[in-house]
Motif scaffolding. Structure first.
Motif: not given
Length: 503
Positions: A136-158
Motif C-alpha cells: 500500500x505504501x508503494x501504491x500511495x507514494x507516487x501521489x507525493x512525487x515532486x511533480x504532484x506536489x508542484x501541481x498541488x502547490x498551485x491549488x494550495x496557493x489559491x
C-alpha cells in the motif's frame, strides 16, 4: 439460600478473585520478571491514570515517564492494559526504526477483530502490517512525487489567497483593527479547504461558508470522544463487542460515498490520471477496492485536516508571543514576495530558510505525535546495560519512543522550553544529536505525507504573514498549557490569538 448454594457462590467468588490476583501479578511483573526496570502500574489504567482523569495530556504523561525512568536506556511502561518497552537511548531507537527495521515493521495499533464495527480502520495505511503495508505504501507514494506536489502547490496557493481575501474583508478599512480568533478552529477551516481541493477536487470556502458539509464531516471525523478513545486503548475488542465504533458511521459513509462518486465521475468522463487529485490517482493506478481507497482518503484527510491545523495553531501562538521572531520571518517573506512579484513559486516557498527553521522548532516543542510505536515481528536482542541484562523482545511485544520527552530533554536541546528557531539554522543543525528529532516519525514508516504537510504550512504562513501579523490579546492564554482532557494536542483555554493588518 441453601448452604450448598452458598458454598458454590463462595467457591466461584474465591476462584474469580484468585484468577484476578494471578492475572494482575503476571501483568504487574511483566518487566520485573525479566530484570527490566519499569514504572509501577495500576489496574486497568497502567501508567495512564492522570490522563484518564483528564488531569494531564498525553505529551505531559510521556515526558513524566521519560524523566522518571532516567537514566535507563530502556524500561517498561504500561499504556492501560498494554505493557510497552520505552526506548530512551537514541542509538537503540536508530537500530529499531532504521537499521533493524525488519524486526519492527508494524505499528502497535488497536488489535481489532470486527470488520463490521470498524470497516475502514484496519484498511488504513497506518494500521496495515507487513507486506500489506509495504504494498500500500508503494501504491500511495507516487501521489507525493515532486511533480504532484508542484501541481498541488498551485491549488494550495489559491486557498492561501482565499484566506487573505477573507481576512481583508473581516478587518475592513479600519487601520489597526484586531480580530480575535480561536486558531485551531480557524486553521482547521483552512486545512479543510486545502484537503478538499487537492485530494477530492472539491472547491469549498469554510471561512465564508462555515457550515458546509465537507467541513462538518471533517470535524466529525476528528472529534473522537475521549471515552471512546480510552475504551479502545484499554480493550478494542470489548468496544467492538459492545458495538461502539471508533469513527462515526455517518462520517465513514460520507467518505465512502465521496470516493465512489469521484471514481464514477471520472469513469463517465473517460479520464485516466489527474495529477492534481490524490484519490483519483490511487483509484486509477491500482486495482484497490473502494473501501481501500476510502480508508486511505480518510487517513489522508485526518492527517491533513487536524495535524497540520495543530501545527499552524502552535505556530501562530508562538509568533504572537515572540514578536522578534515574527518580525524577522516577515522580513524574509517580504523579500520573497517582492522578488516574485507577489506570486512565489514552489521552490521559493519550500526553500524559505527562516520559515523552515521556525516550523522545525515549533514541531520540536509541540509535536502532534507525542510517541512513536512499533511492534516486534521477529525476536530481537537489546544490548545489555548497567541496569538491564540485555532483554530479548518477542514477536507481538510493543515499544514506545517517547518523542515529547526526547524533544524536551536538556541533554538534547539546551533550555528546551525556550522557543529558539536558531537551533535549526544551517550553522547549528549539525549540532543536533542524531535521532533526537522525530516530528514525522523515523525510518521506513515515517509519515508518507510529510512533504505535503510542510508545504501546506509554508504556503498558508507565507500568504498570511505577508499581509497580517499575529499578536497577544486579552483572551490569549499565557503561559501556554497543553489541554489535558483531549486526545488531540491543544491549548488549555483555547488558542486565542489576535490577527491585524500590517501597516
Amino acid at each position: 439460600m441453601p448452604c450448598d448454594l452458598w458454598s458454590v457462590w463462595a467457591a466461584l467468588t474465591a476462584g474469580a478473585l484468585l484468577l484476578a490476583a494471578v492475572l494482575w501479578r503476571r501483568y504487574a511483573t511483566h518487566f520485573s520478571r525479566r530484570g527490566v526496570p519499569c514504572a509501577r502500574p495500576l489496574p486497568l489504567v497502567g501508567n495512564m491514570l492522570q490522563m484518564t482523569l483528564g488531569r494531564k495530556a498525553i505529551p505531559d504523561v510521556v515526558a513524566e515517564l521519560y524523566d522518571k525512568l532516567d537514566p535507563h536506556p530502556y524500561a517498561g511502561v504500561f499504556n492501560f492494559t498494554m505493557p510497552l518497552l520505552m526506548i530512551r537511548d537514541p542509538e537503540i531507537i536508530r537500530a529499531i526504526t532504521v537499521k533493524d527495521f525488519d524486526h519492527f515493521t508494524d505499528h502497535v495499533g488497536f488489535e481489532t477483530s470486527s470488520k463490521k464495527a470498524n470497516p475502514l480502520l484496519k484498511k488504513m495505511l497506518f494500521s496495515l502490517k507487513g507486506k500489506e503495508w509495504h504494498d500500500m505504501r508503494a501504491t500511495l507514494s507516487p501521489a507525493f512525487t515532486s511533480m504532484k506536489m508542484k501541481n498541488m502547490f498551485v491549488l494550495m496557493t489559491e486557498i492561501g489567497q482565499q484566506l487573505v481575501d477573507y481576512l481583508l474583508k473581516e478587518t475592513g478599512d479600519g487601520e489597526g483593527k484586531t480580530l480575535t480568533l480561536e486558531m485551531k478552529d480557524f486553521f482547521t477551516r483552512v486545512t479543510n479547504d486545502i484537503i478538499a481541493t487537492t485530494a477530492f477536487g472539491i472547491k469549498v470556502d469554510s471561512l465564508s461558508d462555515p457550515d458546509n458539509q465537507f467541513y462538518r464531516m471533517g470535524r466529525s471525523l476528528i472529534s473522537i470522544k475521549p471515552l471512546v478513545g480510552v475504551g479502545y486503548m484499554m480493550s478494542p475488542r470489548l468496544m467492538e463487542l459492545l458495538g461502539i465504533p471508533f469513527f462515526d458511521p455517518k462520517t465513514v459513509g460520507f467518505f465512502r460515498t465521496m470516493v465512489s462518486d469521484t471514481i464514477e465521475t471520472r469513469e463517465k468522463q473517460g479520464l485516466t490520471i489527474d495529477c492534481n487529485n490524490t484519490v483519483s490517482t490511487v483509484a486509477v493506478v491500482t486495482e484497490l477496492s473502494e473501501d481501500d481507497i476510502a480508508a486511505q482518503a480518510m487517513l489522508f484527510f485526518f492527517g491533513g485536516f487536524d495535524t497540520v491545523a495543530t501545527l499552524l495553531m502552535f505556530l501562530s501562538y508562538l509568533l504572537a508571543t515572540h514578536q522578534e521572531v515574527q518580525r524577522r520571518l516577515q522580513e524574509d517573506i517580504d523579500a520573497l514576495m517582492q522578488k516574485s512579484g507577489g506570486q512565489p513559486g514552489y521552490e521559493q516557498v519550500v526553500g524559505c530558510q527562516y520559515l523552515d527553521m521556525v516550523i522545525s522548532e515549533t514541531l520540536r516543542m509541540y509535536t502532534p505525535g507525542a510517541v512513536l510505536d512499533r511492534k516486534c515481528v521477529r525476536p530481537y536482542k537489546l544490548p545489555a546495560t548497567e541496569s538491564c541484562p540485555g532483554l530479548e523482545i518477542q514477536p507481538g511485544e510493543g515499544i514506545w519512543v517517547p518523542v515529547h520527552g526526547i524533544h524536551h530533554d536538556p541533554r538534547n536541546y539546551e533550555d528546551p522550553e525556550r522557543f529558539d528557531p536558531e537551533r535549526f539554522s544551517p550553522g547549528n543543525k549539525h549540532l543536533i544529536k542524531p535521532f533526537t528529532y522525530y516530528p514525522f516519525g523515523s525510518g521506513p514508516r515515517v509519515c508518507i505525507a510529510q512533504r505535503f504537510a510542510l508545504m501546506e504550512t509554508k504556503v498558508v504562513m507565507a500568504h498570511l504573514l505577508s499581509r497580517f501579523s499575529f499578536c497577544v490579546v486579552e483572551k490569549t492564554p499565557v503561559p501556554l498549557v497543553i489541554q489535558p482532557n483531549n486526545l488531540s494536542l491543544g491549548i488549555k483555554g483555547g488558542a486565542w490569538v489576535g490577527i491585524r493588518r500590517r501597516s
